[in-house]
Design an enzyme around this catalytic site. Structure first.
Site: not given
Length: 399
Positions: A214, A230, A252, A301, A340
């Site tokens: 970030r 996201f 989101d 993300d 991720c």
């Protein structure tokens, strides 16, 4: 010391012998001695060679998780405190400890256990039966170790509510370990303030693994128009805002996440420039493209699109789609994209981005490749500890 003996098949245990932490059920030749699941056992190779000690659970495919490779090791309070002290010493040398992951399972040689520190509160996730038995002693040791450095822990909350506990024969659990406290905890990271909901937020309440990623995005955003997809509770969007972006839109699918993100924006006095929208990113990106919307920085993300090898093909389609759409919204600026999922291996993720760029008729110049924050250390030979892949690209028109 630990009389139950787990003997491996001839030729088995290659991952363990290479430095890994697990013994799988199909690698075991025999188990000799009386034991209960969760007990500590001795591991031998087929020829009687000592390999280590760990805790056993025959209900799990990960039947034994390693605790030590040293012969004669006793798993007592002193052993656990040393493990905790080593973990804390590592964090003090590598990361801002105001909020950080203190224990990262196998990578800290405490398999199945995660402990996150949010200011003066701890959040615990215990995913293995053996470590669950050791958890009270580990947490006591952790509080003692932190107190030596003047850090008084106000409370501990457990978030052991993941489905994987059922595979270990344990119930899912969520609740206070300490005396009750306000579970809306304020933290500060990279100069940005957040309210972390340790009780009802995702996982342990906040994704600490992207901390320095970030920060890396901040330098791209001054004076820019930014789209953060996201966004969860707004972390990348707020980093863009605090870096001086002209406007930021965070998106989101969770209304709860969006409300939390808006609260975090107000906390940082960024509500005039950082806005949030509740929408499905896969539906919104084509709509923005159709309207002719363009952004200087697009951040992707997403949550893990796959948590097993069986669904990797669908995950690839998802990553390809969002990256292609994200590149089409670029206006000669930057794409920040990550995965991720441990099962989305680095080579496959890179190939998927390359295919997306081809489909979008864009050329990519790599600015940076990063992984998870150093408080989530990658233990070589323990592949499960490496999961986050993070790229920054400049998106260029084909010449």
């Amino acid at each position: 010391m630990y009389d139950t003996l787990v003997t491996l098949k001839k030729g088995a245990g290659r991952t363990l012998k290479a430095g890994g932490m697990w013994v799988y059920d199909n690698e075991i030749e025999s188990i000799a001695g009386d034991f209960e699941n969760g007990d500590i056992v001795t591991i031998h190779d087929f020829d009687g060679f000592f390999l280590g000690i760990g805790f056993i659970n025959t209900r799990s495919k990960l039947t034994v998780r390693l605790l030590s490779r040293k012969k004669g090791t006793v798993i007592d309070d002193a052993f656990l405190e040393k493990r905790v002290q080593n973990a804390w010493d590592y964090r003090k040398q590598t990361v801002d400890t105001g909020c950080c992951r203190l224990i990262f399972g196998e990578a800290d040689w405490l398999p199945g256990l995660v402990v996150d520190k949010f200011s003066d509160c701890l959040v615990v996730e215990s995913l293995a039966l053996g470590i669950d038995r050791l958890k009270p002693a580990i947490l006591d040791a952790l509080c003692r170790v932190l107190k030596k450095d003047g850090i008084e822990i106000r409370g501990i909350y457990e978030r052991s509510d993941a489905k994987v506990r059922l595979q270990e024969g344990m119930e899912r659990y969520k609740g206070f370990i300490s005396e009750p406290f306000d579970t809306k905890v304020e933290i500060e990271e990279n100069g940005v303030k957040y309210i972390v909901d340790v009780e009802d937020g995702q996982k342990t309440g906040f994704f600490l693994d992207q901390k320095y990623n970030r920060a890396a995005v901040q330098r791209l955003c001054k004076g820019k128009k930014v789209l953060d997809c996201f966004t969860h509770t707004g972390s990348f969007a707020l980093n863009a805002g605090i870096a001086g972006a002209d406007s930021v839109l965070g998106v989101d699918a969770s209304q709860t996440g969006v409300l939390q993100a808006e609260e975090n924006a107000r906390l940082n006095h960024l509500e005039d420039r950082v806005k949030f929208q509740c929408a499905d990113v896969f539906e919104l990106l084509p709509q923005l493209e159709e309207k002719g919307e363009k952004f200087d920085v697009v951040i992707l993300d997403p949550p893990a699109f796959t948590k097993s090898r069986n669904s990797i093909k669908n995950a690839v389609k998802g990553y390809r789609e969002i990256n292609l759409r994200g590149m089409k919204l670029e206006d000669g600026g930057f794409l920040v994209t990550c995965s991720c999922s441990h099962f989305m291996e680095p080579e496959l993720f890179a190939k998927t981005i390359r295919e997306a760029a081809h489909g979008a008729h864009k050329r990519l110049r790599q600015v940076e490749f990063r992984t998870q924050c150093c408080d989530h250390p990658i233990l070589w030979a323990a592949d499960e500890s490496y999961y986050l892949k993070f790229y920054i690209f400049q998106v260029c028109e084909e010449l």
